[in-house]
Design an enzyme around this catalytic site. Structure first.
Site, mmCIF file in Angstrom:
data_model
loop_
_atom_site.group_PDB
_atom_site.id
_atom_site.type_symbol
_atom_site.label_atom_id
_atom_site.label_comp_id
_atom_site.label_asym_id
_atom_site.label_seq_id
_atom_site.Cartn_x
_atom_site.Cartn_y
_atom_site.Cartn_z
ATOM 1 N N ASP A 164 -9.632 -6.014 2.142
ATOM 2 C CA ASP A 164 -8.327 -6.537 1.715
ATOM 3 C C ASP A 164 -8.142 -7.999 2.119
ATOM 4 O O ASP A 164 -7.227 -8.665 1.646
ATOM 5 C CB ASP A 164 -7.184 -5.721 2.338
ATOM 6 C CG ASP A 164 -7.088 -4.336 1.740
ATOM 7 O OD1 ASP A 164 -7.545 -4.165 0.603
ATOM 8 O OD2 ASP A 164 -6.568 -3.428 2.415
ATOM 9 N N ASP A 204 -4.924 -3.176 4.805
ATOM 10 C CA ASP A 204 -5.401 -2.724 6.113
ATOM 11 C C ASP A 204 -6.915 -2.768 6.241
ATOM 12 O O ASP A 204 -7.450 -2.912 7.312
ATOM 13 C CB ASP A 204 -4.876 -1.304 6.420
ATOM 14 C CG ASP A 204 -5.027 -0.354 5.243
ATOM 15 O OD1 ASP A 204 -5.774 -0.701 4.307
ATOM 16 O OD2 ASP A 204 -4.400 0.725 5.259
ATOM 17 N N ASP A 206 0.860 -1.181 0.000
ATOM 18 C CA ASP A 206 0.000 0.000 0.000
ATOM 19 C C ASP A 206 0.890 1.222 0.000
ATOM 20 O O ASP A 206 2.040 1.154 0.435
ATOM 21 C CB ASP A 206 -0.784 0.059 1.317
ATOM 22 C CG ASP A 206 -2.008 -0.805 1.257
ATOM 23 O OD1 ASP A 206 -2.395 -1.200 0.163
ATOM 24 O OD2 ASP A 206 -2.567 -1.078 2.341
HETATM 25 P P1 ATP Z 1 -3.377 3.304 -0.170
HETATM 26 O O1 ATP Z 1 -4.034 2.194 -0.901
HETATM 27 O O2 ATP Z 1 -2.260 3.933 -0.865
HETATM 28 O O3 ATP Z 1 -3.067 3.006 1.243
HETATM 29 P P2 ATP Z 1 -5.693 4.458 0.652
HETATM 30 O O4 ATP Z 1 -6.007 3.106 1.167
HETATM 31 O O5 ATP Z 1 -5.560 5.555 1.632
HETATM 32 O O6 ATP Z 1 -4.449 4.443 -0.212
HETATM 33 P P3 ATP Z 1 -8.257 4.944 -0.014
HETATM 34 O O7 ATP Z 1 -8.374 5.140 1.444
HETATM 35 O O8 ATP Z 1 -8.989 3.853 -0.684
HETATM 36 O O9 ATP Z 1 -6.761 4.804 -0.390
HETATM 37 O O10 ATP Z 1 -8.583 6.311 -0.691
HETATM 38 C C1 ATP Z 1 -8.904 6.418 -2.033
HETATM 39 C C2 ATP Z 1 -9.362 7.800 -2.320
HETATM 40 O O11 ATP Z 1 -10.498 8.112 -1.521
HETATM 41 C C3 ATP Z 1 -8.336 8.872 -1.980
HETATM 42 O O12 ATP Z 1 -7.557 9.157 -3.092
HETATM 43 C C4 ATP Z 1 -9.178 10.059 -1.600
HETATM 44 O O13 ATP Z 1 -9.475 10.812 -2.741
HETATM 45 C C5 ATP Z 1 -10.454 9.449 -1.086
HETATM 46 N N1 ATP Z 1 -10.476 9.479 0.370
HETATM 47 C C6 ATP Z 1 -9.568 8.956 1.210
HETATM 48 N N2 ATP Z 1 -9.922 9.151 2.487
HETATM 49 C C7 ATP Z 1 -11.092 9.800 2.459
HETATM 50 C C8 ATP Z 1 -12.001 10.266 3.458
HETATM 51 N N3 ATP Z 1 -11.766 10.090 4.744
HETATM 52 N N4 ATP Z 1 -13.115 10.905 3.058
HETATM 53 C C9 ATP Z 1 -13.373 11.068 1.762
HETATM 54 N N5 ATP Z 1 -12.578 10.646 0.789
HETATM 55 C C10 ATP Z 1 -11.445 10.018 1.112
#
Ligand code: ATP
Length: 900
Positions: A645, A641, A331
């Site tokens: 997943d 996480d 990730d």
């Molecule tokens: P990675 O896979 O690199 O760990 P991540 O798991 O943080 O990334 P996600 O959490 O799925 O990725 O986030 C995907 C998208 O959702 C982000 O690019 C962002 O635009 C949006 N996002 C992330 N957190 C929030 C939130 N708390 N509220 C609204 N949108 C969010």
């Protein structure tokens, strides 16, 4: 307590449950009542059902082919009237069982201790404040908050819920998550259909809820049905299984050989007792029975070493697979980056604004770019910051004088940017209290909240730019008026921010007239885009170093992220992904979730080759990626996480969950948990895995010549009709003492330099390769020549049998001692390694030598093992053999070079 057990909670309205359990359904229990109940009900723990009693485990030590052979040998020696031999053999059986029992207990204890450090946490509301506590502290009446990914910490009566779905497979076997809610169900509903209850041990797969704890510990359904599940530590791994299978095949071959020895002796009409002894000697000597146990101990030691480097191994198998890992899919957020989000740029009402400061402190300011609308005149900017603050669950508080956060760092960054503008939660909340919400789930990539005010209700929405934009028809201008949204322009702004590695969130609003609750339909269209915020999450310095180290080690690192392609590309570049001759974005393109969706499984197998960055990937696509990589023959480690997943983590050869930010669902599915969520810990674990595997191979290569040598000596004696150079009890002595005092010392061997400089071992590669097999054969043969040669020489010179045999036994021990120094590396000499880099080896050799002196000179040992004193010249001959073997092996290393 009994009275609590008998209640039909599922059938009662939740308010009645709260009354009965005497709890305020908003504020939860107070401190006094919590402590009181903790004392009354005890900790919320399920006492483990002991799978085997210590006596059973001890008795199982006798359930081994070697022991059967020894017991038969003991009985026959007794029948032959050889009482001393019989006593020694039976004593060896006992000692072997005791040692085995303690070794196994130690390995199990170490693994259990690690498992115990993995506490389950629960979010509980007490005295009106929500906080995380160890689930063991929960008491009946506690008000618990559940979110997707959580493990239900006790049996709960659901009080309030939003789209709640729970996976109850551990309890009911039903693999599809079931919907749950607050409505009471009929009195006689079966467990699997009690939709108003959440049961301990199940996993929240979607939505959120609050519930009241109705039973804890052994009184929960799972506690009553099955005792603690998953508590038993599996000590078997594919490797130990392979080795015991090898030992068993060998056992049959050796029994046949022993039978043949017996028949040969009988045909020669040699005395029955002697023939029998030869057959037994062959059987006990040639079987490497101690091997599986030693392998388990070495693996368990590896587990502790990894734990000290912040990687908690949940399954012993992981230790050996880690060493062979060829691809790590990681990730981005929090693993490769710091997960310290800071908004750096805001776009609203057609203008850009820069934000200074870093981290979660409120110091820093927002400044307008030269051509921008002045800040205070920009309504869209104000709304962007306000919506970011209110559509948000993160809290910032002070811890030891520094700002700390509770909740999602992405959201915390939005609290900070609002504060830098002068907007704060309490005041804004007062004017716009929240009445409902759609929490963030990575599959939707947005979050929405509903707020009431004197001017009517408003919905705030924030999320990934594409997801927000597809719901917007208008955009807010600086003066607060609206115009049709120009999607291309918005994507242009996103590109501008993402190219700097920023995560971009779009923010929208909509006035609402539908009451106090919100569902997904209401946010599906007609929204007004108010602005975008771009936040930076700096790459971890140590991750850059670890990625480079992985490259040197032939392990390719792939970044898999939910973030936008341009953000991912920029971060990938900063981290140095792709590597030699391949720059992310230029030579090796970023693959997106959309690209993956357009490919068939077969096409994906071809296309994943060489792609270092995957963006906007959904958890389901992670599973497809793992399978595609595995199809290519890769040994794949995958981090995760979130609750979704879990399938990818289970499918991966090594599923890795995050200890800090990971959900319980991910941790349960993983083989390994990182206590610091840091990518570089994976690299260290791979390094440790390689070290453990190398030590295993060294141990095997060291131990096999003893068995082979002993077998060869007996066989040769039988073929030539000579007296046995070593007796069965002497063989037992050699095998038992050298394995414990010499061989085990290799478990403490430090990793050789350059262990991360060669490619990973392929999974189909045999444990011992040609060079090592040749070396084992060579040392076995040298042992045969030295032991048989010295024995023959002594006999020829007229020495008595006992003395000649003592010489042969000493040859085995001393040659194995010298060979132990050589076995520390397959291609480096012990002089190059330094003798004191593993002080256990010289220590073990010294102890072994003292034992040999006892064996040779102590009268009681002479009686027990039919040994006899030898003189200094004899020792010199014995040491001469050891030295010769040492020099030959070292010369062989020079010849082979670094092929091993
Ligand atoms: P990675 O896979 O690199 O760990 P991540 O798991 O943080 O990334 P996600 O959490 O799925 O990725 O986030 C995907 C998208 O959702 C982000 O690019 C962002 O635009 C949006 N996002 C992330 N957190 C929030 C939130 N708390 N509220 C609204 N949108 C969010």
């Amino acid at each position: 307590m009994q009275s609590l057990l008998e209640k039909h909670w599922h059938h009662m309205p939740p308010e009645e449950v709260a009354d009965l359990l005497d709890v305020d359904s908003e504020k939860g229990l107070d401190r006094f009542e919590t402590e009181n109940r903790q004392e009354r009900f005890g900790p919320n723990l399920i006492s483990s059902k002991k799978s085997k009693t210590p006596l059973q485990r001890f008795m199982l030590q006798f359930h081994q082919p070697l022991v059967y052979i020894l017991i038969v040998a003991g009985i026959v020696t007794a029948l032959l009237g050889e009482w001393v031999d019989c006593a020694v053999i039976l004593a060896v059986v006992l000692v072997n069982a005791v040692v085995g029992y303690f070794q196994e207990s130690k390995a199990v204890k170490a693994l259990n201790a690690l498992a115990a450090t993995m506490k389950v946490e629960a979010t509980v509301i007490r005295c009106g404040v929500s906080r995380k506590v160890d689930a063991a502290e929960l008491v009946p009446g506690d008000l618990v908050v559940l979110r997707s990914g959580d493990k239900v910490p006790a049996d709960l009566r659901i009080f309030d819920s939003k789209e709640l779905r729970i996976d109850e497979s551990t309890l009911t076997g039903e693999s599809v998550p079931v919907e749950k809610g607050r409505e009471p169900v009929a009195h006689d509903t079966v467990l699997a259909e009690k939709s108003s209850m959440a049961f301990a041990g199940s996993l929240v797969s979607y939505g959120q809820a609050t519930g009241i704890v109705v039973s804890t510990g052994n009184n929960t359904e799972i506690g009553r049905i099955s005792g603690m599940i998953g508590a038993a530590q599996e000590l078997e791994t594919p490797l130990t299984r392979k080795i015991s299978k090898f030992s068993h095949t060998l056992l049959i071959a050796i029994l046949i050989l022993a039978g043949a020895t017996f028949v040969l002796g009988m045909l020669r009409s040699e005395p029955l007792a002697e023939v029998f002894m030869a057959a037994v000697a062959m059987a006990v000597g040639a079987i490497p029975e101690g091997l599986p146990a030693a392998v388990t101990v070495i693996l368990a030691l590896g587990v502790s070493r990894m734990a000290s480097r912040r990687a908690i191994v949940r399954k012993l198998t992981a230790v050996e697979t880690l060493g062979g890992t060829t691809v790590i899919c990681s990730d981005k957020t929090g693993t490769l980056t710091e997960n310290q989000m800071t908004v750096q740029e805001i776009y609203g009402g057609g203008s850009y604004y820069a934000v200074s400061g870093s981290g979660y402190g409120f110091s820093g300011e927002i400044t307008a770019e030269a051509t921008a609308v002045p800040m205070k005149e920009n309504r869209a900017l104000l709304e962007t910051l306000r919506a970011g603050l209110l559509c948000n669950d993160a809290e910032i508080y002070e811890k030891e004088g520094k700002p700390a956060i509770e909740g999602d760092p992405t959201e915390a960054a939005l609290v900070v940017s609002a504060a830098k503008f002068g907007l704060f939660r309490e005041k804004e909340n007062e004017a716009l209290p929240r009445t409902d919400e759609l929490p963030f789930e990575s599959q939707w990539q947005y979050m929405a909240t509903l707020h009431q005010s004197d001017k009517g209700a408003v919905i705030y929405l924030k999320g990934a730019v594409e997801k927000v934009l597809e719901r917007c028809s208008e955009v807010m201008l600086a003066d607060g008026s609206t115009a049709p949204v120009d999607e291309r322009a918005v994507y242009g702004v996103q590109e501008h921010m993402a190219a700097k590695g920023q995560r971009v969130l779009a923010i929208a609003c909509k006035s609402y007239e539908g009451g106090e609750s919100l569902d997904r339909d209401q946010v599906s269209r007609g929204m007004t885009l108010v602005g975008l915020q771009g936040m930076i999450d700096p790459p971890r310095e140590e991750a850059k170093v670890a990625i480079a180290a992985c490259r040197d080690a032939g392990v390719s690192v792939r970044m898999i992220t939910g973030d936008h392609a341009s953000t991912a590309e920029a971060v990938g570049l900063m981290l140095g992904l792709g590597g030699d001759g391949c720059t992310v974005g230029r030579d090796c393109p970023v693959m997106t979730g959309q690209d993956i969706a357009a490919l068939t499984d077969e096409e994906l197998v071809i296309k994943v080759e060489g792609v270092p960055v995957f963006a906007r990937v959904s958890p389901e696509q992670k599973l497809r990626l793992v399978m595609a990589l595995q199809e290519r023959g890769e040994v794949c480690a995958m981090t995760g996480d979130g609750v979704n997943d879990a399938p990818a983590l289970k499918q991966a050869d090594i599923g890795i969950a995050m200890g800090i930010s990971g959900t319980e669902a991910a941790k349960e599915a993983a083989d390994m948990v990182l206590t610091d969520d840091n990518f570089s810990t994976i690299e260290s674990a791979v390094e440790e895995g390689r070290g453990v595997f190398a030590n295993l191979v060294k141990f095997i290569a060291w131990t096999l010549p003893t068995n082979a040598g002993e077998g060869l000596v007996i066989l040769t004696a039988m073929l030539f009709g000579a007296a046995l150079p070593i007796l069965p009890v002497q063989i037992l002595w050699i095998n038992m003492t050298t394995a414990a005092f010499l061989g085990m010392m290799l478990a403490f061997e430090p990793k050789e330099p350059g262990i991360m400089q060669h490619p990973p071992r392929r999974p189909d590669r045999p444990i011992l390769d040609k060079v090592i097999i040749r070396r084992v054969a060579m040392v076995s043969f040298l042992l045969l020549i030295s032991a048989f040669g010295l024995f023959g020489w002594e006999k020829y010179a007229g020495a008595d049998l006992a003395k000649a045999r003592t010489m042969a036994v000493n040859v085995f021990v001393i040659v194995e001692s010298f060979y132990l120094f050589s076995s520390r590396s397959f291609n480096r000499s012990p002089f190059a390694l330094g003798f004191m880099t593993n002080p256990w080896v010289p220590g073990g050799v010294l102890l072994m030598f003292l034992l040999q002196l006892l064996f040779t000179y102590a009268p009681f040992m002479n009686t027990l093992f039919s040994s006899a004193p030898i003189d200094l010249l004899d020792w010199m001959k014995v040491f001469g053999c050891g030295l010769a073997v040492f020099l030959i092996v070292e010369a062989d290393k020079k010849r082979v070079g670094s092929d091993v």
